[in-house]
Design a protein around this motif. Structure first.
Motif, PDB file in Angstrom:
ATOM      1  N   ARG A  86       0.968  -1.237  -0.126  1.00  0.00           N
ATOM      2  CA  ARG A  86       0.139  -0.132   0.068  1.00  0.00           C
ATOM      3  C   ARG A  86       0.898   1.279   0.113  1.00  0.00           C
ATOM      4  O   ARG A  86       0.734   2.243  -0.660  1.00  0.00           O
ATOM      5  CB  ARG A  86      -0.921   0.020   1.230  1.00  0.00           C
ATOM      6  CG  ARG A  86      -2.118   1.188   1.050  1.00  0.00           C
ATOM      7  CD  ARG A  86      -2.914   1.092   2.096  1.00  0.00           C
ATOM      8  NE  ARG A  86      -3.714   2.302   2.068  1.00  0.00           N
ATOM      9  CZ  ARG A  86      -5.300   2.173   2.487  1.00  0.00           C
ATOM     10  NH1 ARG A  86      -5.714   1.028   2.885  1.00  0.00           N
ATOM     11  NH2 ARG A  86      -5.865   3.136   2.317  1.00  0.00           N
ATOM     12  N   LYS A  87       2.123   1.237   0.712  1.00  0.00           N
ATOM     13  CA  LYS A  87       2.741   2.293   0.717  1.00  0.00           C
ATOM     14  C   LYS A  87       3.454   2.641  -0.718  1.00  0.00           C
ATOM     15  O   LYS A  87       3.441   3.697  -1.052  1.00  0.00           O
ATOM     16  CB  LYS A  87       3.968   2.178   1.741  1.00  0.00           C
ATOM     17  CG  LYS A  87       3.534   2.523   3.103  1.00  0.00           C
ATOM     18  CD  LYS A  87       4.472   2.471   4.067  1.00  0.00           C
ATOM     19  CE  LYS A  87       5.028   1.098   4.497  1.00  0.00           C
ATOM     20  NZ  LYS A  87       5.865   0.551   5.561  1.00  0.00           N
ATOM     21  N   PHE A  88       3.824   1.628  -1.259  1.00  0.00           N
ATOM     22  CA  PHE A  88       4.313   1.752  -2.673  1.00  0.00           C
ATOM     23  C   PHE A  88       2.942   2.295  -3.535  1.00  0.00           C
ATOM     24  O   PHE A  88       3.493   3.157  -4.416  1.00  0.00           O
ATOM     25  CB  PHE A  88       4.568   0.204  -3.221  1.00  0.00           C
ATOM     26  CG  PHE A  88       4.871   0.392  -5.003  1.00  0.00           C
ATOM     27  CD1 PHE A  88       6.095   0.704  -5.318  1.00  0.00           C
ATOM     28  CD2 PHE A  88       3.874  -0.067  -5.716  1.00  0.00           C
ATOM     29  CE1 PHE A  88       6.145   1.004  -6.666  1.00  0.00           C
ATOM     30  CE2 PHE A  88       4.165  -0.019  -7.160  1.00  0.00           C
ATOM     31  CZ  PHE A  88       5.363   0.507  -7.533  1.00  0.00           C
ATOM     32  N   CYS A  94       0.956   9.109  -6.373  1.00  0.00           N
ATOM     33  CA  CYS A  94       1.248  10.632  -6.343  1.00  0.00           C
ATOM     34  C   CYS A  94       2.106  10.867  -7.338  1.00  0.00           C
ATOM     35  O   CYS A  94       2.036  12.014  -7.979  1.00  0.00           O
ATOM     36  CB  CYS A  94       1.891  11.057  -4.849  1.00  0.00           C
ATOM     37  SG  CYS A  94       0.828  10.999  -3.578  1.00  0.00           S
ATOM     38  N   ARG A  95       3.185  10.112  -7.720  1.00  0.00           N
ATOM     39  CA  ARG A  95       3.985  10.397  -8.942  1.00  0.00           C
ATOM     40  C   ARG A  95       3.559  10.159 -10.181  1.00  0.00           C
ATOM     41  O   ARG A  95       3.927  10.929 -11.082  1.00  0.00           O
ATOM     42  CB  ARG A  95       5.514   9.526  -8.724  1.00  0.00           C
ATOM     43  CG  ARG A  95       6.173   9.208  -7.577  1.00  0.00           C
ATOM     44  CD  ARG A  95       7.380   8.527  -7.629  1.00  0.00           C
ATOM     45  NE  ARG A  95       8.276   8.804  -8.594  1.00  0.00           N
ATOM     46  CZ  ARG A  95       9.403   9.546  -8.613  1.00  0.00           C
ATOM     47  NH1 ARG A  95       9.815  10.113  -7.375  1.00  0.00           N
ATOM     48  NH2 ARG A  95      10.024   9.736  -9.603  1.00  0.00           N
ATOM     49  N   SER A  96       2.277   9.474 -10.330  1.00  0.00           N
ATOM     50  CA  SER A  96       1.739   9.294 -11.403  1.00  0.00           C
ATOM     51  C   SER A  96       0.912  10.592 -11.870  1.00  0.00           C
ATOM     52  O   SER A  96       0.188  10.639 -12.974  1.00  0.00           O
ATOM     53  CB  SER A  96       0.872   8.022 -11.462  1.00  0.00           C
ATOM     54  OG  SER A  96       1.636   7.014 -11.553  1.00  0.00           O
ATOM     55  N   THR A  97       0.455  11.399 -10.986  1.00  0.00           N
ATOM     56  CA  THR A  97      -0.530  12.619 -11.144  1.00  0.00           C
ATOM     57  C   THR A  97       0.162  13.552 -12.166  1.00  0.00           C
ATOM     58  O   THR A  97       1.385  13.847 -11.982  1.00  0.00           O
ATOM     59  CB  THR A  97      -0.955  13.298  -9.994  1.00  0.00           C
ATOM     60  OG1 THR A  97       0.162  13.918  -9.144  1.00  0.00           O
ATOM     61  CG2 THR A  97      -1.712  12.276  -9.118  1.00  0.00           C
ATOM     62  N   PRO A  98      -0.468  14.254 -12.914  1.00  0.00           N
ATOM     63  CA  PRO A  98       0.018  15.128 -13.676  1.00  0.00           C
ATOM     64  C   PRO A  98       0.644  16.362 -13.136  1.00  0.00           C
ATOM     65  O   PRO A  98       1.559  17.072 -13.689  1.00  0.00           O
ATOM     66  CB  PRO A  98      -1.215  15.592 -14.824  1.00  0.00           C
ATOM     67  CG  PRO A  98      -2.257  14.700 -14.557  1.00  0.00           C
ATOM     68  CD  PRO A  98      -1.994  14.095 -13.394  1.00  0.00           C
ATOM     69  N   THR A  99       0.114  16.556 -11.885  1.00  0.00           N
ATOM     70  CA  THR A  99       0.660  17.688 -11.232  1.00  0.00           C
ATOM     71  C   THR A  99       1.963  17.713 -10.210  1.00  0.00           C
ATOM     72  O   THR A  99       2.439  18.380  -9.697  1.00  0.00           O
ATOM     73  CB  THR A  99      -0.467  18.293 -10.293  1.00  0.00           C
ATOM     74  OG1 THR A  99      -0.800  17.437  -9.354  1.00  0.00           O
ATOM     75  CG2 THR A  99      -1.468  18.852 -11.083  1.00  0.00           C
ATOM     76  N   TYR A 100       2.414  16.143 -10.324  1.00  0.00           N
ATOM     77  CA  TYR A 100       3.706  16.030  -9.425  1.00  0.00           C
ATOM     78  C   TYR A 100       4.849  16.518  -9.680  1.00  0.00           C
ATOM     79  O   TYR A 100       5.005  16.829 -10.923  1.00  0.00           O
ATOM     80  CB  TYR A 100       3.858  14.441  -9.712  1.00  0.00           C
ATOM     81  CG  TYR A 100       5.016  13.876  -8.648  1.00  0.00           C
ATOM     82  CD1 TYR A 100       4.772  14.171  -7.139  1.00  0.00           C
ATOM     83  CD2 TYR A 100       6.348  13.660  -9.118  1.00  0.00           C
ATOM     84  CE1 TYR A 100       6.117  13.665  -6.411  1.00  0.00           C
ATOM     85  CE2 TYR A 100       7.434  13.427  -8.435  1.00  0.00           C
ATOM     86  CZ  TYR A 100       7.257  13.170  -6.928  1.00  0.00           C
ATOM     87  OH  TYR A 100       8.246  12.840  -6.601  1.00  0.00           O
ATOM     88  N   ARG A 101       5.403  17.172  -9.045  1.00  0.00           N
ATOM     89  CA  ARG A 101       6.563  18.298  -9.204  1.00  0.00           C
ATOM     90  C   ARG A 101       7.863  17.716  -8.629  1.00  0.00           C
ATOM     91  O   ARG A 101       8.763  18.492  -8.229  1.00  0.00           O
ATOM     92  CB  ARG A 101       6.314  19.344  -8.804  1.00  0.00           C
ATOM     93  CG  ARG A 101       5.079  20.323  -9.460  1.00  0.00           C
ATOM     94  CD  ARG A 101       4.807  21.597  -9.012  1.00  0.00           C
ATOM     95  NE  ARG A 101       4.239  21.640  -7.585  1.00  0.00           N
ATOM     96  CZ  ARG A 101       2.739  21.177  -7.255  1.00  0.00           C
ATOM     97  NH1 ARG A 101       2.109  21.033  -8.238  1.00  0.00           N
ATOM     98  NH2 ARG A 101       2.390  21.133  -6.084  1.00  0.00           N
TER      99      ARG A 101
END
Length: 102
Positions: A86-88, A94-101
């Motif tokens: 689940r942590k993975f 989060c890393r897969s969202t278009p807004t991840y910076r």
């Protein structure tokens, strides 16, 4: 992104979705991250825990529960399962969202 190890009950309790049976989180480390989006869409909460239930009487274990033993391709020991996947998924999401910076 906001990251904090010291949660402020007063500040958290202002949120309409906040629900807790405790009013003090001192001595109970937590991590909260907020990734602001760019639109007016809905929010998602990714939640998990990293605690491990105590092993109890070590004499009742066949192997040291804190050693991490691999037998026939399977990992045995305290904390070897539970929230790892689940942590993975939370991190990957989060890393897969278009807004991840990051």
């Amino acid at each position: 992104m906001l990251i904090s190890g010291d949660l402020d009950y007063h500040e958290l309790s202002k949120n309409d979705s906040f629900s807790a049976s405790r009013s003090d989180f001192i001595g109970s480390p937590n991590l909260v991250g907020v990734l602001k989006g760019t639109g007016e869409g809905r929010s998602i909460i990714l939640n998990g825990h990293v605690d491990v239930v105590p092993a109890g009487d070590i004499k009742q274990w066949n192997d040291d529960p804190y050693e991490g033993i691999v037998k026939e391709g399977k990992l045995y020991g305290r904390g070897s399962t539970d929230m790892k996947g689940r942590k993975f998924i939370c991190t990957f999401s989060c890393r897969s969202t278009p807004t991840y910076r990051g």
